[in-house]
Write an enzyme that holds these catalytic residues in place. Structure first.
Site, PDB file in Angstrom:
ATOM      1  N   ARG A   1      10.173   8.764   3.593  1.00  0.00           N
ATOM      2  CA  ARG A   1       9.201   8.621   4.669  1.00  0.00           C
ATOM      3  C   ARG A   1       7.874   8.091   4.135  1.00  0.00           C
ATOM      4  NH1 ARG A   1       5.461  12.553   4.561  1.00  0.00           N
ATOM      5  NH2 ARG A   1       5.873  14.401   3.283  1.00  0.00           N
ATOM      6  N   ALA A   2       7.117   7.447   5.034  1.00  0.00           N
ATOM      7  CA  ALA A   2       5.787   6.920   4.723  1.00  0.00           C
ATOM      8  C   ALA A   2       5.806   5.937   3.551  1.00  0.00           C
ATOM      9  CB  ALA A   2       4.802   8.065   4.439  1.00  0.00           C
ATOM     10  N   ARG A   3       6.952   5.335   3.316  1.00  0.00           N
ATOM     11  CA  ARG A   3       7.134   4.373   2.235  1.00  0.00           C
ATOM     12  C   ARG A   3       6.887   4.968   0.859  1.00  0.00           C
ATOM     13  NH1 ARG A   3       8.291  -0.310   4.207  1.00  0.00           N
ATOM     14  NH2 ARG A   3       7.982  -1.384   2.211  1.00  0.00           N
ATOM     15  N   LEU A   4       7.013   6.282   0.750  1.00  0.00           N
ATOM     16  CA  LEU A   4       6.853   6.962  -0.539  1.00  0.00           C
ATOM     17  C   LEU A   4       8.240   7.107  -1.174  1.00  0.00           C
ATOM     18  CD1 LEU A   4       4.200   9.609   0.524  1.00  0.00           C
ATOM     19  CD2 LEU A   4       3.839   7.452  -0.704  1.00  0.00           C
ATOM     20  N   HIS A   5       8.820   5.974  -1.519  1.00  0.00           N
ATOM     21  CA  HIS A   5      10.202   5.921  -1.963  1.00  0.00           C
ATOM     22  C   HIS A   5      10.389   6.533  -3.353  1.00  0.00           C
ATOM     23  CE1 HIS A   5      10.224   3.237   1.396  1.00  0.00           C
ATOM     24  NE2 HIS A   5       9.524   2.315   0.768  1.00  0.00           N
TER      25      HIS A   5
END
Length: 204
Positions: A181-185
């Protein structure tokens, strides 16, 4: 190029096993073409080209794909025998991406023969007919070459053309990318150094 003893490095073997597990999982998740991968190459001047090809084998020795040895990608690999691969599985988990980089060399003739023999007859005929990456004046020219190859092998098995075969990319880097999520890969990198393979995490 990776030396044979490095194929037994436990960190490297973990990376390959992780990839193979993800590939199987992607196939099970309904990914339309789980073996599809972007192959990026460069010519002698450093100009980069990319295209989608299919992975045909993977083990501790590397990642194998096949092509015409007169194709544009083959000419680029002859000039600059390094390449990068990228897999993207959009139906797997919250999207999974795998990046692979390394040196590339030709696969063995016996290995290529065995794979070529497993292809549908029409694909084997097509390998003889296509002057891959060369200019085609009109579709009829290709159709005529297909018809000629069909006549030549009408009563015989279709052998592998001498100008067609495999390449094996031997990794020096494998990165697993897991969407969050939130591009916090999550990014897990395996990389070969002077003392062997190491594993660490990267910021997204």
């Amino acid at each position: 190029m990776t030396t044979p003893h490095e194929f037994s490095d436990p960190v490297y073997l973990e990376a390959v096993a992780q990839f193979r597990d993800l590939l199987d999982e992607a196939a099970g998740a309904g990914e339309p073409e789980p073996t599809a991968m972007t192959l990026a190459t460069a010519d002698a001047q450093g100009r980069v080209a990319a295209r989608i090809v299919l992975l045909k084998a993977v083990d501790e020795r590397g990642f194998v794909f096949y092509t015409n040895y007169d194709s544009a990608k083959a000419q680029q690999l002859a000039a600059h025998p390094q390449a990068a691969l990228c897999f993207l599985w959009k139906t797997l988990r919250d999207v999974v991406q795998v990046r692979v980089e390394g040196a590339v060399g030709k696969a063995g003739a016996e290995e290529a023969d065995a794979y070529f023999a497993s292809r549908p007859r029409a694909s084997r005929i097509g390998a003889w007919a296509s002057k891959q990456s060369q200019t085609l004046v009109a579709r009829g020219e290709l159709d005529a070459r297909i018809a000629e190859a069909e006549r030549r092998y009408a009563d015989a098995d279709v052998p592998r053309p001498p100008f067609w075969g495999g390449y094996r990319l031997v990794p020096d880097m494998i990165e697993l990318w897991f969407g969050q999520r939130a591009r916090l890969h999550d990014r897990v990198r395996y990389e070969r150094g002077d003392t062997g393979w190491t594993k660490w995490l990267l910021y997204p």
